[in-house]
Scaffold this active site. Structure first.
Site, PDB file in Angstrom:
ATOM      1  CG  ASP A  51      31.596  65.691  53.216  1.00  0.00           C
ATOM      2  OD1 ASP A  51      30.105  64.641  53.131  1.00  0.00           O
ATOM      3  OD2 ASP A  51      32.384  64.992  54.335  1.00  0.00           O
TER       4      ASP A  51
ATOM      5  CG  ASP B 154      28.705  63.081  56.716  1.00  0.00           C
ATOM      6  OD1 ASP B 154      28.414  62.560  55.745  1.00  0.00           O
ATOM      7  OD2 ASP B 154      29.891  63.094  56.813  1.00  0.00           O
TER       8      ASP B 154
END
Length: 652
Positions: free
Chosen positions: A42, A85
């Site tokens: 992440d 993301d």
């Protein structure tokens, strides 16, 4: 059909392919008894890019990050954009070590790379089939949990399972890197009864001296600590020695005192804590009789404790007062065979100290052996880091050595700073350093301490500053009184300062600064207004806490109330301290206190008394011109005082 497995933006696999791949990989792993892993990635603070530069720029970053991953993972690994993301690397036919190597390679490579002209970091979690789960939901949950753990611990790292997390252990339990110095000291102590250990601040002088006692398993250990804040207090290191000795072994102290002549016992009692004395004190102190009495005390102590060796450590000798140096000058020439004296001093502080007036003479007379302690070399630094942390990468060891120069105290403070800033972490195999580009490392010991202070909350900082103003070993009660806080708040603050490494615990109830340079830096950076206030509060606390034995604290009270700019109290205690020092033949300190008293005294009759006492002290010191000058000043106040004429006649 193939298009349904690809992410439109980045061109790598999507969530649908993830489920397809894991389903097939579980079947393969079960059939061939192999393992596979998932790495969840992440991006840290990606939202700021979208907010500051727009979503188009954010998309550009995601695309380039995907390309970065393609060039970093193995050819057999597959990349998935899990959403937003968040990315997943699918790692077939691997084990725990293999999956950690892939994760570490991603993290290290990203820290050395810019993505679309942005400095990007990421947090990583992982899971291994079948160790961490038997289905995709369990595996992803495990990897997600570790990824969020990495976020919580400071981002830009790999989240680790509890069983492989390593903690930094400060201070180290074992003394590392000084084997040659310890062996040298042991050999020298067979020839000399005194060893001086010198070196720069934080190099490990005291720790070396403490390790020497392990060479004498049955030894008795006495410690005489010197403090900068007490260098106007006569014999304060030896007073501290008796205080600690009585605390640990009151029976032995009493036994020794009862076996020496009364005249010498009365001299020694002058240096004992008043609340511990079981004998009647006398009011006068003869310097040379005191010195002889101390020599007799140590001789009798060593006789009683035979065959044990008695080790006397005088720590931070450069802070010792002149009278203590005179006493040591006497003792060092009369050391009994099984008494060993260990002294430490800081090279850079000796020039203007009382010690400077004696050490050259002792060296010429060959009364001691000296070792100058150098910083650790790179190999010793690596061994120290391994003792503190476990496995350490060579790059991290080199980084710390280059910055610290091998100074052990600076090494420990750098580690605390790097850990606090989350710039180092354990990757499952060894401790590693994140990218150096964003590190803001202080350039020296003082800068390190100042930076550490910046992150204290105001209340804890206030307690730290008050401890620095107090200037010596302290307990929670005296600090609570000085800070004007309740005991619970004080204990909590002391616990925080202990955990942060500012202070250490001497005994169950007493604490001290981990290094005197820490106290110096803290004190030097107290705002002037707060400094005066703190000295006022500490002075009041000493008056209240030691109200039944204030005479032992006249010198400290004069010092505190002078800095607090309280004329009445500064005058009173300076006069009392001057008279006490005069009686104790601590002439230099007596002069300082009498001169300080003159700054505050306005009454001519009192000025007359102070000047007369000053003349007496100067005469005893052999400084006749100064004695005459003060007596002349007395005659200007009272020309008819015949005692002054008698003193002048005596001088001539």
């Amino acid at each position: 059909m193939r298009e349904i497995y690809y992410d439109e933006l980045t061109g790598i696999y999507n969530r649908r392919f993830l489920y397809y791949w894991v389903d097939n990989e579980i079947k393969r792993a079960n059939r061939f008894a192999t393992k596979f892993g998932l790495i969840v990635i992440d991006l840290d603070d990606f939202r700021e890019i979208n907010n500051n530069y727009g979503h188009l720029e954010g998309d550009k970053v995601l695309i380039e990050f995907s390309n970065f991953l393609k060039g970093t993972v193995r050819e057999v690994d597959s990349l998935v954009r899990y959403g937003g993301d968040e990315f997943i690397v699918l790692v077939p036919n691997t084990d725990a070590r293999g999956i950690m190597e892939v994760a570490q390679r991603i993290l290290e490579s990203l820290n050395k790379t810019e993505i679309a002209n942005h400095k990007i970091h990421c947090s990583i979690g992982f899971a291994l089939y079948p160790d961490d789960g038997m289905d995709i939901e369990t595996l992803i949950n495990q990897a997600d949990r570790l990824m969020y753990q990495a976020k919580k611990e400071g981002k830009n790292r790999i989240g680790l399972k509890a069983e492989i997390i390593r903690k930094i252990e400060l201070p180290p339990r074992i003394f590392i890197g000084r084997e040659n110095e310890i062996n040298w000291c042991f050999k020298q102590l067979k020839e000399y009864n005194a060893i001086f250990i010198c070196g720069e601040a934080g190099v490990g002088k005291t720790r070396l001296a403490l390790e020497i006692k392990n060479l004498y398993p049955d030894s008795r250990y006495l410690r005489a600590n010197s403090y900068a804040a007490l260098n106007a207090v006569p014999y304060h290191p030896f007073c501290n020695m008796f205080r600690e000795f009585i605390h640990r072994d009151f029976v032995t102290v009493q036994r020794v005192l009862r076996q020496i002549p009364e005249v010498h016992r009365q001299e020694i009692i002058k240096l004992l804590p008043e609340d511990k004395v079981a004998f009647t004190k006398v009011e006068e102190l003869d310097k040379y009789r005191l010195f002889e009495s101390m020599s007799i005390f140590f001789n009798r102590l060593t006789e009683i404790l035979l065959p044990s060796t008695v080790l006397l450590l005088i720590d931070d000798l450069h802070w010792s007062d002149y009278a203590s140096c005179e006493l040591l000058d006497f003792l060092i020439r009369r050391i009994p065979k099984n008494l060993k004296i260990l002294c430490t001093y800081r090279i850079e502080e000796i020039k203007n100290s009382s010690l400077s007036q004696f050490i050259g003479i002792w060296a010429r007379e060959n009364l001691f052996s000296k070792i100058e302690l150098a910083p650790l070399n790179s190999v010793q630094t690596f061994k120290l880091l391994e003792m503190i942390m476990g496995n350490v990468s060579q790059s991290l060891s080199k980084f710390i050595y280059d910055l610290s120069g091998g100074n052990p105290f600076y090494i420990e403070e750098l580690l605390r700073e790097l850990e606090r800033e989350n710039k180092i972490f354990y990757n499952g195999k060894e401790w590693v350093l994140l990218s150096e580009k964003e590190l803001k490392i202080p350039s020296g010991i003082e800068a390190t301490i100042l930076r550490k202070i910046q992150f204290l909350d105001e209340e804890t900082k206030q307690f730290l500053e008050i401890c620095a103003v107090y200037g010596q070993e302290f307990n929670d009660e005296i600090i609570a009184l000085s800070a004007q806080k309740n005991i619970g708040e004080t204990i909590d603050a002391i616990d925080r300062l202990l955990k942060l490494g500012f202070i250490k615990e001497r005994t169950k109830d007493y604490f001290f600064f981990s290094e005197d340079i820490v106290r110096q830096v803290v004190y030097k950076n107290i705002a002037r207004g707060n400094l005066m206030k703190y000295h006022h509060q500490v002075g009041l606390a000493i008056e209240r806490y030691f109200n039944t034995r204030l005479s032992s604290y006249y010198e400290q009270l004069a010092y505190h109330f002078t800095i607090a700019n309280e004329p009445a109290k500064a005058l009173h205690y300076s006069k009392q301290a001057g008279l006490k020092c005069k009686e104790n033949y601590a002439h230099k300190q007596a002069v300082e206190f009498f001169i300080n008293a003159l700054k505050f005294e306005e009454n001519l009759d009192e000025i007359f008394k102070i000047k007369s006492n000053l003349a007496d002290v100067y005469y005893l010191m052999g400084e006749n011109e100064k004695a005459i000058k003060n007596l002349d000043d007395c005659l200007k106040i009272n020309p008819n005082d015949y005692k002054i004429y008698n003193k002048i006649a005596q001088i001539y």
